[in-house]
Design a protein around this motif. Structure first.
Motif, PDB file in Angstrom:
ATOM      1  N   SER A   1      -0.552  -7.642   1.791  1.00  0.00           N
ATOM      2  CA  SER A   1       0.836  -7.358   1.400  1.00  0.00           C
ATOM      3  C   SER A   1       1.186  -8.080   0.106  1.00  0.00           C
ATOM      4  O   SER A   1       2.263  -8.641  -0.044  1.00  0.00           O
ATOM      5  CB  SER A   1       1.809  -7.771   2.516  1.00  0.00           C
ATOM      6  N   LYS A   2       0.246  -8.057  -0.832  1.00  0.00           N
ATOM      7  CA  LYS A   2       0.481  -8.709  -2.118  1.00  0.00           C
ATOM      8  C   LYS A   2       1.329  -7.797  -3.015  1.00  0.00           C
ATOM      9  O   LYS A   2       1.232  -6.571  -2.923  1.00  0.00           O
ATOM     10  CB  LYS A   2      -0.852  -9.020  -2.808  1.00  0.00           C
ATOM     11  N   PRO A   3       2.138  -8.347  -3.887  1.00  0.00           N
ATOM     12  CA  PRO A   3       3.015  -7.521  -4.732  1.00  0.00           C
ATOM     13  C   PRO A   3       2.258  -6.679  -5.759  1.00  0.00           C
ATOM     14  O   PRO A   3       2.833  -5.775  -6.350  1.00  0.00           O
ATOM     15  CB  PRO A   3       3.913  -8.553  -5.439  1.00  0.00           C
ATOM     16  N   TYR A   4       0.974  -6.970  -5.954  1.00  0.00           N
ATOM     17  CA  TYR A   4       0.177  -6.211  -6.932  1.00  0.00           C
ATOM     18  C   TYR A   4      -0.856  -5.305  -6.273  1.00  0.00           C
ATOM     19  O   TYR A   4      -1.737  -4.763  -6.943  1.00  0.00           O
ATOM     20  CB  TYR A   4      -0.522  -7.175  -7.902  1.00  0.00           C
ATOM     21  N   ASP A   5      -0.780  -5.126  -4.948  1.00  0.00           N
ATOM     22  CA  ASP A   5      -1.712  -4.229  -4.260  1.00  0.00           C
ATOM     23  C   ASP A   5      -1.590  -2.819  -4.831  1.00  0.00           C
ATOM     24  O   ASP A   5      -0.492  -2.283  -4.982  1.00  0.00           O
ATOM     25  CB  ASP A   5      -1.435  -4.203  -2.755  1.00  0.00           C
ATOM     26  N   TRP A   6      -2.719  -2.201  -5.096  1.00  0.00           N
ATOM     27  CA  TRP A   6      -2.747  -0.928  -5.824  1.00  0.00           C
ATOM     28  C   TRP A   6      -2.012   0.191  -5.106  1.00  0.00           C
ATOM     29  O   TRP A   6      -1.376   1.036  -5.735  1.00  0.00           O
ATOM     30  CB  TRP A   6      -4.194  -0.509  -6.074  1.00  0.00           C
ATOM     31  N   LEU A   7      -2.111   0.223  -3.788  1.00  0.00           N
ATOM     32  CA  LEU A   7      -1.536   1.340  -3.026  1.00  0.00           C
ATOM     33  C   LEU A   7      -0.494   0.869  -2.016  1.00  0.00           C
ATOM     34  O   LEU A   7      -0.229   1.531  -1.031  1.00  0.00           O
ATOM     35  CB  LEU A   7      -2.652   2.103  -2.300  1.00  0.00           C
ATOM     36  N   GLY A   8       0.110  -0.269  -2.277  1.00  0.00           N
ATOM     37  CA  GLY A   8       1.104  -0.797  -1.357  1.00  0.00           C
ATOM     38  C   GLY A   8       0.457  -1.616  -0.249  1.00  0.00           C
ATOM     39  O   GLY A   8      -0.744  -1.898  -0.256  1.00  0.00           O
ATOM     40  N   SER A   9       1.246  -1.996   0.732  1.00  0.00           N
ATOM     41  CA  SER A   9       0.777  -2.859   1.812  1.00  0.00           C
ATOM     42  C   SER A   9      -0.064  -2.079   2.823  1.00  0.00           C
ATOM     43  O   SER A   9       0.240  -0.933   3.129  1.00  0.00           O
ATOM     44  CB  SER A   9       1.969  -3.502   2.526  1.00  0.00           C
TER      45      SER A   9
ATOM     46  N   CYS B   1       2.616  -0.661  -6.954  1.00  0.00           N
ATOM     47  CA  CYS B   1       2.881  -1.127  -5.598  1.00  0.00           C
ATOM     48  C   CYS B   1       4.361  -0.958  -5.254  1.00  0.00           C
ATOM     49  O   CYS B   1       4.705  -0.462  -4.176  1.00  0.00           O
ATOM     50  CB  CYS B   1       2.474  -2.597  -5.463  1.00  0.00           C
ATOM     51  N   ALA B   2       5.244  -1.336  -6.181  1.00  0.00           N
ATOM     52  CA  ALA B   2       6.684  -1.225  -5.944  1.00  0.00           C
ATOM     53  C   ALA B   2       7.113   0.232  -5.788  1.00  0.00           C
ATOM     54  O   ALA B   2       7.949   0.565  -4.935  1.00  0.00           O
ATOM     55  CB  ALA B   2       7.451  -1.877  -7.095  1.00  0.00           C
ATOM     56  N   VAL B   3       6.533   1.119  -6.597  1.00  0.00           N
ATOM     57  CA  VAL B   3       6.881   2.544  -6.533  1.00  0.00           C
ATOM     58  C   VAL B   3       6.464   3.141  -5.183  1.00  0.00           C
ATOM     59  O   VAL B   3       7.236   3.872  -4.547  1.00  0.00           O
ATOM     60  CB  VAL B   3       6.196   3.316  -7.691  1.00  0.00           C
ATOM     61  N   ILE B   4       5.265   2.819  -4.732  1.00  0.00           N
ATOM     62  CA  ILE B   4       4.791   3.358  -3.464  1.00  0.00           C
ATOM     63  C   ILE B   4       5.573   2.778  -2.291  1.00  0.00           C
ATOM     64  O   ILE B   4       5.961   3.501  -1.366  1.00  0.00           O
ATOM     65  CB  ILE B   4       3.277   3.096  -3.306  1.00  0.00           C
ATOM     66  N   GLU B   5       5.861   1.482  -2.328  1.00  0.00           N
ATOM     67  CA  GLU B   5       6.652   0.881  -1.249  1.00  0.00           C
ATOM     68  C   GLU B   5       8.072   1.462  -1.233  1.00  0.00           C
ATOM     69  O   GLU B   5       8.665   1.646  -0.164  1.00  0.00           O
ATOM     70  CB  GLU B   5       6.702  -0.635  -1.418  1.00  0.00           C
ATOM     71  N   ASN B   6       8.612   1.763  -2.410  1.00  0.00           N
ATOM     72  CA  ASN B   6       9.933   2.390  -2.483  1.00  0.00           C
ATOM     73  C   ASN B   6       9.923   3.769  -1.837  1.00  0.00           C
ATOM     74  O   ASN B   6      10.888   4.165  -1.159  1.00  0.00           O
ATOM     75  CB  ASN B   6      10.369   2.498  -3.949  1.00  0.00           C
ATOM     76  N   LEU B   7       8.822   4.504  -2.026  1.00  0.00           N
ATOM     77  CA  LEU B   7       8.689   5.820  -1.402  1.00  0.00           C
ATOM     78  C   LEU B   7       8.698   5.688   0.119  1.00  0.00           C
ATOM     79  O   LEU B   7       9.386   6.446   0.822  1.00  0.00           O
ATOM     80  CB  LEU B   7       7.393   6.477  -1.883  1.00  0.00           C
ATOM     81  N   HIS B   8       7.957   4.716   0.637  1.00  0.00           N
ATOM     82  CA  HIS B   8       7.921   4.505   2.091  1.00  0.00           C
ATOM     83  C   HIS B   8       9.307   4.120   2.625  1.00  0.00           C
ATOM     84  O   HIS B   8       9.738   4.615   3.669  1.00  0.00           O
ATOM     85  CB  HIS B   8       6.926   3.401   2.451  1.00  0.00           C
TER      86      HIS B   8
ATOM     87  N   CYS C   1      -5.747   2.946   1.596  1.00  0.00           N
ATOM     88  CA  CYS C   1      -4.874   1.929   2.168  1.00  0.00           C
ATOM     89  C   CYS C   1      -4.345   2.475   3.497  1.00  0.00           C
ATOM     90  O   CYS C   1      -3.640   3.495   3.514  1.00  0.00           O
ATOM     91  CB  CYS C   1      -3.716   1.609   1.221  1.00  0.00           C
ATOM     92  N   ILE C   2      -4.691   1.828   4.587  1.00  0.00           N
ATOM     93  CA  ILE C   2      -4.254   2.261   5.909  1.00  0.00           C
ATOM     94  C   ILE C   2      -2.985   1.512   6.287  1.00  0.00           C
ATOM     95  O   ILE C   2      -2.960   0.279   6.348  1.00  0.00           O
ATOM     96  CB  ILE C   2      -5.352   2.005   6.958  1.00  0.00           C
ATOM     97  N   ARG C   3      -1.919   2.262   6.549  1.00  0.00           N
ATOM     98  CA  ARG C   3      -0.655   1.668   6.973  1.00  0.00           C
ATOM     99  C   ARG C   3      -0.548   1.628   8.494  1.00  0.00           C
ATOM    100  O   ARG C   3      -0.040   0.675   9.064  1.00  0.00           O
ATOM    101  CB  ARG C   3       0.518   2.457   6.380  1.00  0.00           C
ATOM    102  N   ASN C   4      -1.019   2.669   9.132  1.00  0.00           N
ATOM    103  CA  ASN C   4      -0.987   2.758  10.586  1.00  0.00           C
ATOM    104  C   ASN C   4      -2.336   2.294  11.129  1.00  0.00           C
ATOM    105  O   ASN C   4      -3.342   2.980  10.962  1.00  0.00           O
ATOM    106  CB  ASN C   4      -0.715   4.207  11.005  1.00  0.00           C
ATOM    107  N   PRO C   5      -2.407   1.133  11.790  1.00  0.00           N
ATOM    108  CA  PRO C   5      -3.701   0.619  12.258  1.00  0.00           C
ATOM    109  C   PRO C   5      -4.403   1.543  13.247  1.00  0.00           C
ATOM    110  O   PRO C   5      -5.612   1.422  13.444  1.00  0.00           O
ATOM    111  CB  PRO C   5      -3.341  -0.728  12.903  1.00  0.00           C
ATOM    112  N   ASN C   6      -3.665   2.475  13.862  1.00  0.00           N
ATOM    113  CA  ASN C   6      -4.288   3.424  14.786  1.00  0.00           C
ATOM    114  C   ASN C   6      -5.203   4.414  14.064  1.00  0.00           C
ATOM    115  O   ASN C   6      -5.963   5.142  14.714  1.00  0.00           O
ATOM    116  CB  ASN C   6      -3.213   4.186  15.566  1.00  0.00           C
ATOM    117  N   CYS C   7      -5.133   4.444  12.728  1.00  0.00           N
ATOM    118  CA  CYS C   7      -6.038   5.294  11.951  1.00  0.00           C
ATOM    119  C   CYS C   7      -7.466   4.763  12.004  1.00  0.00           C
ATOM    120  O   CYS C   7      -8.424   5.522  11.799  1.00  0.00           O
ATOM    121  CB  CYS C   7      -5.603   5.346  10.489  1.00  0.00           C
ATOM    122  N   ILE C   8      -7.615   3.465  12.256  1.00  0.00           N
ATOM    123  CA  ILE C   8      -8.939   2.848  12.290  1.00  0.00           C
ATOM    124  C   ILE C   8      -9.505   3.031  13.687  1.00  0.00           C
ATOM    125  O   ILE C   8      -9.080   2.373  14.640  1.00  0.00           O
ATOM    126  CB  ILE C   8      -8.866   1.357  11.916  1.00  0.00           C
TER     127      ILE C   8
END
Length: 214
Positions: A37-45, A134-141, A180-187
């Motif tokens: 959950s770093k502020p510079y993560d390429w695809l968000g958290s 990262c900020a743009v993608i998190e804003n979308l979510h 980047c997996i947001r939902n851990p159930n994807c794994i």
């Protein structure tokens, strides 16, 4: 309609560079993977993997960025179901990300704030610190959550990175697809990747009367 076209059918393999003991503990199930959950993560958290690229994950483990140290480089394998995916190889998803940038930019202007900036990492010619993206993608979510829209389970994108593969090449030597997996159930599960063996096996071919194999 959105759900149908953004759902990615089938399973993909993801690889994650890490310490050997961490890999082994995850495969055993004695620990759980922690999302980034770093502020510079390429695809968000989320949980990060290189799609179908063991070598890229191993290179990352051997040459971690910044001051990070990995004493026993290893690669964790994962079987992944992308499910409802914000896939940035898809034109529709790219438009959603652009619209998110527009709303974020307008909000920043109205509030007298500066937008985050993507930056070059020390010693690199690539924008490795993706604070803006990262900020743009998190804003979308966040916007989807506010509007009670279905949340994305994963985010996927291709990245052009590194040096020219050869003079005047359109390819770079570190090109890759990142997940980047947001939902851990994807794994669906973790595994310890096996080393490749020589195949076809010349000994077996001889024993089967095929003759010398070149």
């Amino acid at each position: 309609m959105e759900k149908i076209h953004a759902t990615r059918p089938g399973l993909v393999l993801g690889f994650h560079g890490c310490e050997e003991n961490v890999r082994d503990a995850l495969v055993r199930g004695s620990i759980k993977m922690s999302p980034s959950s770093k502020p510079y993560d390429w695809l968000g958290s989320g949980y990060y993997f290189w799609e179908n690229s063991y070598e890229r994950a191993y290179d990352y483990a051997c040459n971690p960025p910044g001051n990070k140290v990995i004493r026993s480089p290893a690669v964790l394998g994962a079987v992944i179901d992308l499910k409802f995916c914000l896939d940035l190889l898809d034109t529709t998803c790219l438009k959603l990300v652009y619209d998110s940038y527009q709303t974020l930019s307008e909000a920043a202007e109205q509030n007298g704030r500066m937008l985050p900036v993507n930056k070059y990492a020390m010693g690199s010619k690539d924008l490795l610190l993706r604070n803006l993206d990262c900020a743009v993608i998190e804003n979308l979510h966040t916007d989807r959550e506010i509007k009670s829209l279905l949340p994305y389970d994963s985010v996927r994108s291709v990245f052009v990175e590194g040096d020219e593969l050869y003079p005047n090449s359109g390819f770079k030597n570190k090109n890759h697809i990142q997940i980047c997996i947001r939902n851990p159930n994807c794994i669906r599960g973790y595994f310890n990747p096996v080393e490749e063996v020589h195949w076809p096996d010349p000994v077996l071919l001889k024993d089967n009367g095929v003759g010398d194999w070149v």
